[in-house]
Structures are given as C-alpha cells and as structure tokens.
Scaffold this motif. Structure first.
Motif, mmCIF file in Angstrom:
data_model
loop_
_atom_site.group_PDB
_atom_site.id
_atom_site.type_symbol
_atom_site.label_atom_id
_atom_site.label_comp_id
_atom_site.label_asym_id
_atom_site.label_seq_id
_atom_site.Cartn_x
_atom_site.Cartn_y
_atom_site.Cartn_z
ATOM 1 N N ALA A 225 0.824 -1.217 0.000
ATOM 2 C CA ALA A 225 0.000 0.000 0.000
ATOM 3 C C ALA A 225 0.857 1.265 0.000
ATOM 4 N N PHE A 226 2.022 1.216 0.681
ATOM 5 C CA PHE A 226 2.887 2.398 0.732
ATOM 6 C C PHE A 226 3.418 2.759 -0.655
ATOM 7 N N SER A 227 3.893 1.774 -1.425
ATOM 8 C CA SER A 227 4.442 2.067 -2.742
ATOM 9 C C SER A 227 3.345 2.523 -3.706
ATOM 10 N N THR A 228 2.149 2.000 -3.565
ATOM 11 C CA THR A 228 1.034 2.453 -4.401
ATOM 12 C C THR A 228 0.693 3.892 -4.073
ATOM 13 N N ARG A 229 0.662 4.210 -2.778
ATOM 14 C CA ARG A 229 0.355 5.579 -2.354
ATOM 15 C C ARG A 229 1.431 6.549 -2.813
ATOM 16 N N ARG A 230 2.690 6.122 -2.706
ATOM 17 C CA ARG A 230 3.796 6.989 -3.118
ATOM 18 C C ARG A 230 3.757 7.239 -4.623
ATOM 19 N N ALA A 231 3.434 6.217 -5.391
ATOM 20 C CA ALA A 231 3.365 6.382 -6.847
ATOM 21 C C ALA A 231 2.261 7.354 -7.233
ATOM 22 N N SER A 232 1.181 7.372 -6.466
ATOM 23 C CA SER A 232 0.091 8.289 -6.803
ATOM 24 C C SER A 232 0.406 9.720 -6.367
ATOM 25 N N ILE A 233 1.335 9.897 -5.426
ATOM 26 C CA ILE A 233 1.695 11.231 -4.955
ATOM 27 C C ILE A 233 2.696 11.891 -5.901
ATOM 28 N N GLU A 234 3.610 11.120 -6.453
ATOM 29 C CA GLU A 234 4.633 11.687 -7.330
ATOM 30 C C GLU A 234 3.993 12.176 -8.628
ATOM 31 N N PRO A 235 4.397 13.363 -9.083
ATOM 32 C CA PRO A 235 3.806 13.888 -10.318
ATOM 33 C C PRO A 235 4.284 13.108 -11.542
ATOM 34 N N SER A 236 3.404 12.995 -12.508
ATOM 35 C CA SER A 236 3.756 12.310 -13.751
ATOM 36 C C SER A 236 4.583 13.247 -14.632
ATOM 37 N N TYR B 138 -0.724 25.077 -24.079
ATOM 38 C CA TYR B 138 -1.298 25.000 -22.734
ATOM 39 C C TYR B 138 -2.503 24.060 -22.729
ATOM 40 N N ALA B 139 -3.389 24.220 -23.698
ATOM 41 C CA ALA B 139 -4.596 23.373 -23.770
ATOM 42 C C ALA B 139 -4.224 21.908 -23.983
ATOM 43 N N ALA B 140 -3.227 21.640 -24.826
ATOM 44 C CA ALA B 140 -2.812 20.261 -25.068
ATOM 45 C C ALA B 140 -2.215 19.632 -23.809
ATOM 46 N N LEU B 141 -1.351 20.371 -23.118
ATOM 47 C CA LEU B 141 -0.768 19.839 -21.884
ATOM 48 C C LEU B 141 -1.823 19.649 -20.806
ATOM 49 N N TRP B 142 -2.747 20.585 -20.706
ATOM 50 C CA TRP B 142 -3.819 20.449 -19.723
ATOM 51 C C TRP B 142 -4.653 19.206 -20.011
ATOM 52 N N TYR B 143 -4.925 18.941 -21.280
ATOM 53 C CA TYR B 143 -5.702 17.759 -21.651
ATOM 54 C C TYR B 143 -4.948 16.479 -21.311
ATOM 55 N N LEU B 144 -3.633 16.454 -21.542
ATOM 56 C CA LEU B 144 -2.845 15.271 -21.177
ATOM 57 C C LEU B 144 -2.885 15.016 -19.674
ATOM 58 N N VAL B 145 -2.739 16.051 -18.895
ATOM 59 C CA VAL B 145 -2.801 15.907 -17.434
ATOM 60 C C VAL B 145 -4.182 15.424 -17.011
ATOM 61 N N TYR B 146 -5.212 16.004 -17.597
ATOM 62 C CA TYR B 146 -6.588 15.601 -17.281
ATOM 63 C C TYR B 146 -6.808 14.126 -17.611
ATOM 64 N N ARG B 147 -6.350 13.693 -18.776
ATOM 65 C CA ARG B 147 -6.529 12.304 -19.189
ATOM 66 C C ARG B 147 -5.767 11.351 -18.273
ATOM 67 N N GLU B 148 -4.542 11.723 -17.882
ATOM 68 C CA GLU B 148 -3.769 10.871 -16.970
ATOM 69 C C GLU B 148 -4.443 10.745 -15.606
ATOM 70 N N ARG B 149 -4.941 11.849 -15.100
ATOM 71 C CA ARG B 149 -5.614 11.800 -13.793
ATOM 72 C C ARG B 149 -6.890 11.004 -13.848
ATOM 73 N N LYS B 150 -7.623 11.120 -14.934
ATOM 74 C CA LYS B 150 -8.867 10.343 -15.094
ATOM 75 C C LYS B 150 -8.553 8.856 -15.188
ATOM 76 N N ALA B 151 -7.491 8.509 -15.913
ATOM 77 C CA ALA B 151 -7.082 7.096 -16.020
ATOM 78 C C ALA B 151 -6.616 6.566 -14.672
ATOM 79 N N ALA B 152 -5.939 7.394 -13.883
ATOM 80 C CA ALA B 152 -5.464 6.961 -12.561
ATOM 81 C C ALA B 152 -6.631 6.750 -11.603
ATOM 82 N N GLN B 153 -7.679 7.536 -11.750
ATOM 83 C CA GLN B 153 -8.860 7.358 -10.890
ATOM 84 C C GLN B 153 -9.623 6.092 -11.233
ATOM 85 N N GLU B 154 -9.595 5.695 -12.503
ATOM 86 C CA GLU B 154 -10.319 4.507 -12.918
ATOM 87 C C GLU B 154 -9.618 3.232 -12.469
ATOM 88 N N ASP B 155 -8.302 3.282 -12.244
ATOM 89 C CA ASP B 155 -7.555 2.103 -11.814
ATOM 90 C C ASP B 155 -7.814 1.714 -10.405
#
Length: 141
Positions: free
Chosen positions: A3-14, A124-141
């Motif tokens: 659980a610690f390594s999973t939590r740490r991976a979610s805290i570190e920025p992509s 800016y819009a492209a980078l924001w969309y990439l961040v949004y997509r990564e966060r949405k994918a991380a929430q679904e996991d």
C-alpha cells in the motif's frame, strides 16, 4: 506492491504534470517580461511618443495600464500553479490579440505577438488535456 508504494506512486507527479508545471513557469517568465515592458512604456523610460503615458492616446493609456497590472499578476499565479493565474494570462493574451488583430489602425499590427499567444494557448490546452486524461485514467484504476 504494498500500500505504501502504491500511495507513493500516486503522490509523485507524472511527466505530463511536470511538463505542464514547467510550461506554466516559462509562460510566467514571459508574462513578467511583458509586464515590465508595459511598465517601461508607462513611466517613459524609452524615448518616443507612445512610450510616455502623458503623450499616449487614450486607447494606449487604457491598454497599457490594464496590461501593466494584469501581466505581473498572471505571472505570479502561473508560477504558483494557481488556476487564477491561467485565467489572468488568458485575459491578457486575448486582450493583446484583440488589440493587434481587431484594432490594427489604433495599436498597430504585430503578427508575431498574436502567433506567440495563439501557440502558447494551444500548447497549454494540449498539456492540460494530457494531465486531465492521466488523472482520469489513474482514478479509474
């Protein structure tokens, strides 16, 4: 994986988060530069009729005062990764783009500034969309 390594991976920025943050800081530097240039125009440091507040036409006075205040404010917000910084920067970019595209007879025609603002907003819009997509994918996991 515990659980610690999973939590740490979610805290570190992509990598998208880091790219987005650094892009915001680069834009913050440009906003600060534009703000300083507008302040130079206001205080009359550079010679010329459009480079002193008391000699400027009223439309340049209004634009210069607003952008001299908004650009540094946007720079602070972008540097801190605050959402209002991006909003202030977008307002400044749209204002300058409107000045130079819609009213070239009053402000002149500065296509490089318009292209720079358009490119920065697109990135800016492209980078924001990439961040949004990564966060949405991380929430679904």
């Amino acid at each position: 994986m515990n659980a610690f390594s999973t939590r740490r991976a979610s805290i570190e920025p992509s990598s998208a988060d880091l790219a987005f943050m650094w892009f915001q800081r680069v834009i913050a530097g440009y906003c600060l530069l534009f703000g300083v240039l507008y302040w130079i125009r206001l205080i009359g440091f550079h010679p010329g009729s459009l480079w002193r507040f008391d000699l400027m036409p009223i439309h340049w006075q209004v634009a210069s005062v607003c952008l001299a205040a908004f650009f540094p404010f946007a720079a602070i917000g972008l540097w801190m990764n605050a959402s209002w910084g991006a909003v202030m920067w977008f307002i400044c970019a749209v204002a300058e783009t409107t000045m130079y595209l819609v009213y070239p007879h009053m402000f002149g025609y500065r296509l490089p500034i318009v292209i720079a603002h358009t490119a920065a907003i697109t990135i800016y819009a492209a980078l924001w969309y990439l961040v949004y997509r990564e966060r949405k994918a991380a929430q679904e996991d």
